[in-house]
Design a protein around this motif. Structure first.
Motif, short mmCIF file in Angstrom:
data_model
loop_
_atom_site.label_atom_id
_atom_site.label_comp_id
_atom_site.label_asym_id
_atom_site.label_seq_id
_atom_site.Cartn_x
_atom_site.Cartn_y
_atom_site.Cartn_z
N LEU A 1 -37.90 65.31 14.82
CA LEU A 1 -37.31 66.53 15.35
C LEU A 1 -37.08 67.50 14.20
CD1 LEU A 1 -36.12 67.94 17.86
CD2 LEU A 1 -33.91 66.96 17.22
N ASP A 2 -37.65 68.68 14.30
CA ASP A 2 -37.58 69.67 13.23
C ASP A 2 -36.51 70.71 13.58
OD1 ASP A 2 -37.99 71.63 11.30
OD2 ASP A 2 -40.17 71.52 11.44
N ILE A 3 -35.50 70.81 12.74
CA ILE A 3 -34.41 71.76 12.98
C ILE A 3 -34.93 73.19 13.03
CG2 ILE A 3 -32.32 72.74 11.95
CD1 ILE A 3 -31.58 69.92 11.09
N ALA A 4 -35.94 73.51 12.24
CA ALA A 4 -36.52 74.86 12.26
C ALA A 4 -37.08 75.18 13.64
CB ALA A 4 -37.60 75.00 11.20
N ASP A 5 -37.68 74.18 14.31
CA ASP A 5 -38.18 74.40 15.68
C ASP A 5 -37.03 74.68 16.64
OD1 ASP A 5 -40.79 73.99 14.85
OD2 ASP A 5 -40.84 71.90 15.51
N LEU B 1 -37.07 65.34 24.68
CA LEU B 1 -37.14 65.43 23.23
C LEU B 1 -37.24 64.05 22.59
CD1 LEU B 1 -34.53 68.24 22.60
CD2 LEU B 1 -37.00 68.42 22.49
N ASN B 2 -37.16 62.99 23.39
CA ASN B 2 -37.18 61.62 22.89
C ASN B 2 -36.15 61.42 21.78
OD1 ASN B 2 -39.20 59.93 24.32
ND2 ASN B 2 -40.48 61.71 23.84
N CYS B 3 -34.96 61.96 22.00
CA CYS B 3 -33.84 61.82 21.08
C CYS B 3 -32.80 60.93 21.76
CB CYS B 3 -33.23 63.18 20.76
SG CYS B 3 -34.33 64.29 19.89
N LYS B 4 -32.60 59.76 21.20
CA LYS B 4 -31.68 58.82 21.81
C LYS B 4 -30.33 58.85 21.10
CE LYS B 4 -35.45 55.65 23.01
NZ LYS B 4 -36.09 56.64 23.75
N HIS B 5 -29.26 58.92 21.91
CA HIS B 5 -27.90 58.92 21.37
C HIS B 5 -26.94 58.58 22.50
CE1 HIS B 5 -24.26 60.22 19.31
NE2 HIS B 5 -24.98 60.19 18.19
#
Length: 89
Positions: free
Chosen positions: A23-27, A45-49
């Protein structure tokens, strides 16, 4: 897509990020700065938390959690699991 509503324009963006892609913070900055009004970023985003009902977390989930906290964003996930590993009967 910008939706004109009685409350003003609302930007709706659909995004998919491959699971192994970082995951790119700039994006994220580009996606959220493109429109000055309210913005909804929807997709996978396929971000697991655990903050958004994941049973696990990954590096991208930590990145998104920090980004959301820093920028006052809400991250919402489904209440029920979307993936069931193994053979569930």
């Amino acid at each position: 897509v910008v939706i004109n509503s009685t409350g003003g324009p609302l930007c709706l963006t659909s995004v998919y990020k491959r699971p192994k892609q970082r995951l790119d913070i700039a994006d994220l900055d580009v996606l959220f700065s493109h429109h000055r009004g309210p913005t909804i970023l929807a997709g996978d985003l396929n971000c697991k938390h655990p903050s958004w009902n994941s049973r696990a977390w990954n590096g991208n989930g930590r990145i998104l959690r920090k980004y959301a906290d820093k920028n006052g964003l809400a991250v919402l996930g489904p209440a029920d699991p979307t993936h069931y590993p193994g053979d569930i009967r």
